[in-house]
Design a protein around this motif. Structure first.
Motif, short mmCIF file in Angstrom:
data_model
loop_
_atom_site.label_atom_id
_atom_site.label_comp_id
_atom_site.label_asym_id
_atom_site.label_seq_id
_atom_site.Cartn_x
_atom_site.Cartn_y
_atom_site.Cartn_z
N MET A 141 -6.66 -12.94 -7.28
CA MET A 141 -7.41 -11.75 -7.68
C MET A 141 -6.92 -10.56 -6.87
O MET A 141 -6.73 -10.66 -5.66
CB MET A 141 -8.91 -11.99 -7.46
N TYR A 142 -6.71 -9.42 -7.53
CA TYR A 142 -6.23 -8.21 -6.86
C TYR A 142 -7.04 -6.99 -7.29
O TYR A 142 -7.27 -6.78 -8.48
CB TYR A 142 -4.75 -7.96 -7.15
N VAL A 143 -7.45 -6.19 -6.31
CA VAL A 143 -8.09 -4.90 -6.55
C VAL A 143 -7.09 -3.83 -6.13
O VAL A 143 -6.61 -3.83 -5.00
CB VAL A 143 -9.39 -4.76 -5.74
N GLU A 144 -6.77 -2.91 -7.05
CA GLU A 144 -5.71 -1.92 -6.80
C GLU A 144 -4.44 -2.64 -6.32
O GLU A 144 -3.82 -2.24 -5.33
CB GLU A 144 -6.16 -0.88 -5.77
N GLY A 145 -4.10 -3.70 -7.02
CA GLY A 145 -2.93 -4.50 -6.66
C GLY A 145 -1.64 -3.74 -6.89
O GLY A 145 -1.45 -3.14 -7.95
N LYS A 146 -0.76 -3.76 -5.90
CA LYS A 146 0.54 -3.10 -6.01
C LYS A 146 1.62 -4.17 -6.15
O LYS A 146 1.91 -4.90 -5.21
CB LYS A 146 0.79 -2.23 -4.77
N LEU B 69 13.70 -7.65 -12.58
CA LEU B 69 12.27 -7.92 -12.74
C LEU B 69 11.83 -9.18 -12.00
O LEU B 69 10.85 -9.82 -12.38
CB LEU B 69 11.87 -7.99 -14.21
N LYS B 70 12.57 -9.52 -10.97
CA LYS B 70 12.12 -10.60 -10.09
C LYS B 70 11.01 -10.04 -9.21
O LYS B 70 11.11 -8.94 -8.66
CB LYS B 70 13.27 -11.10 -9.22
N PHE B 71 9.92 -10.81 -9.07
CA PHE B 71 8.76 -10.36 -8.31
C PHE B 71 9.07 -10.35 -6.82
O PHE B 71 9.50 -11.35 -6.26
CB PHE B 71 7.58 -11.28 -8.60
N LEU B 72 8.84 -9.19 -6.17
CA LEU B 72 9.12 -9.06 -4.74
C LEU B 72 7.87 -9.23 -3.87
O LEU B 72 7.98 -9.52 -2.69
CB LEU B 72 9.73 -7.68 -4.45
N GLY B 73 6.68 -9.04 -4.46
CA GLY B 73 5.46 -9.23 -3.68
C GLY B 73 4.50 -8.06 -3.82
O GLY B 73 4.72 -7.11 -4.58
N THR B 74 3.41 -8.14 -3.04
CA THR B 74 2.38 -7.11 -3.06
C THR B 74 2.16 -6.48 -1.69
O THR B 74 1.26 -5.67 -1.52
CB THR B 74 1.03 -7.71 -3.54
N THR B 75 2.98 -6.84 -0.72
CA THR B 75 2.83 -6.30 0.62
C THR B 75 3.41 -4.89 0.70
O THR B 75 4.15 -4.45 -0.19
CB THR B 75 3.55 -7.19 1.66
N LYS B 76 3.11 -4.19 1.79
CA LYS B 76 3.64 -2.84 1.99
C LYS B 76 5.17 -2.88 2.08
O LYS B 76 5.86 -2.00 1.54
CB LYS B 76 3.06 -2.23 3.26
N ASP B 77 5.71 -3.90 2.76
CA ASP B 77 7.16 -4.03 2.89
C ASP B 77 7.81 -4.20 1.51
O ASP B 77 8.87 -3.62 1.24
CB ASP B 77 7.52 -5.21 3.78
N ALA B 78 7.18 -4.99 0.65
CA ALA B 78 7.72 -5.20 -0.69
C ALA B 78 7.64 -3.90 -1.50
O ALA B 78 8.59 -3.53 -2.20
CB ALA B 78 6.95 -6.31 -1.40
#
Length: 290
Positions: free
Chosen positions: A84-89, A96-105
């Motif tokens: 679950m993500y709220v304001e998910g980045k 289009l490979k997924f890099l993540g949701t962290t600030k670094d990504a």
């Protein structure tokens, strides 16, 4: 993105519409995070306790939109989903490979496409991936946005589970525009493989943008909300205004230091308002006829 978020060499003008939308988004984000943290399905008292914290000039408009949210089904937050993500980045590379949701990504130089979702989660009981986008009434909802969300968030979800058996549990993807201004919703449902065609649409747009060499890029300068410095379209409109017959100035005032500057600015405002009023009348006639 680089100019606005990384270099921070330019700041977009904050219109009242933007301020209202940002304030509503902030409160809905806080509300959902509060419910998730406390394990609550909903918490109407949250908004009452935060009403006085809304800036006074915006309070009436923001509160009207919040009341629409409170009266909607989206007031309820699911209890239990692990994903679950709220304001998910969500950040993706050029394939289009997924890099993540962290600030670094999010700030990685490998990023070619970014997507922010107001609220998304996977319901294991129904096998449903739900994506919700809250609209405050500014800008027209576009189905393409929901199709992009469906494809990209599915990629992120599959990356998280990282197994064929778990991936097969996904039964459908439900994407919803929650339009607070009209108290309505616009909803699309997709089978898991139904959005695969969006991949090439996104990759083609990435290739198009990467091939651009002019500044501002044509795709930006044609936008009706454009605020890019040096935009040719905006400059052309401004030039037409100051070179129009009877214009009291030869350039749009950008500073006022002396009484004569103030007088010229006032003359320009009066002139510009008259021009804008005439153009609005022309538009009104056209709309009525068409």
């Amino acid at each position: 993105f680089r100019v606005l978020r990384i270099d921070r060499s330019y700041k977009e003008p904050e219109t009242e519409a933007l301020q209202v939308g940002s304030e509503v988004a902030r409160l809905l984000q806080d509300y959902r995070n509060t419910c998730i943290r406390r394990g609550l399905r909903n918490d109407a008292s949250f908004f009452d306790s935060n009403k006085e914290l809304i800036p006074e000039p915006l309070r009436e408009r923001v509160w009207k939109l919040l009341k629409a949210f409170i009266a909607s089904e989206f007031m309820n937050v699911p209890i239990g989903p692990k994903w679950m993500y709220v304001e998910g980045k969500f950040a993706f590379d050029s394939d289009l490979k997924f890099l993540g949701t962290t600030k670094d990504a999010w700030l990685s130089p490998r990023v070619a496409f970014r997507s922010v979702t107001d609220f998304c989660y996977y319901d294991p009981a129904t096998g449903e991936l739900v994506i919700i986008d809250d609209k405050t009434g500014f800008g027209e909802p576009d189905d393409l946005q929901l199709r992009l969300y469906a494809h990209l968030i599915q990629i992120a979800w599959m990356h998280y589970h990282n197994s064929i058996s778990q991936g097969m549990q996904l039964q459908k993807i439900r994407c919803v525009f929650n339009n607070l201004a009209t108290q309505s919703k616009q909803e699309l449902e997709f089978e898991p493989g139904e959005t695969n065609g969006m991949r090439e649409t996104i990759l083609e747009r990435i290739r198009e943008v990467n091939a651009m060499t002019e500044w501002p890029a044509r795709v930006c300068s044609m936008c009706k909300w454009c605020s890019v410095p040096g935009c040719e379209i905006r400059q052309a409109a401004q030039q037409a205004l100051v070179t129009a017959e009877a214009s009291p100035v030869i350039s749009i005032p950008d500073k006022i230091e002396l009484p004569v500057d103030a007088e010229k600015a006032l003359l320009f405002v009066s002139f510009a308002e008259d021009v804008v009023a005439r153009v609005k009348d022309l538009l009104k006639v056209w709309v009525e006829e068409h």
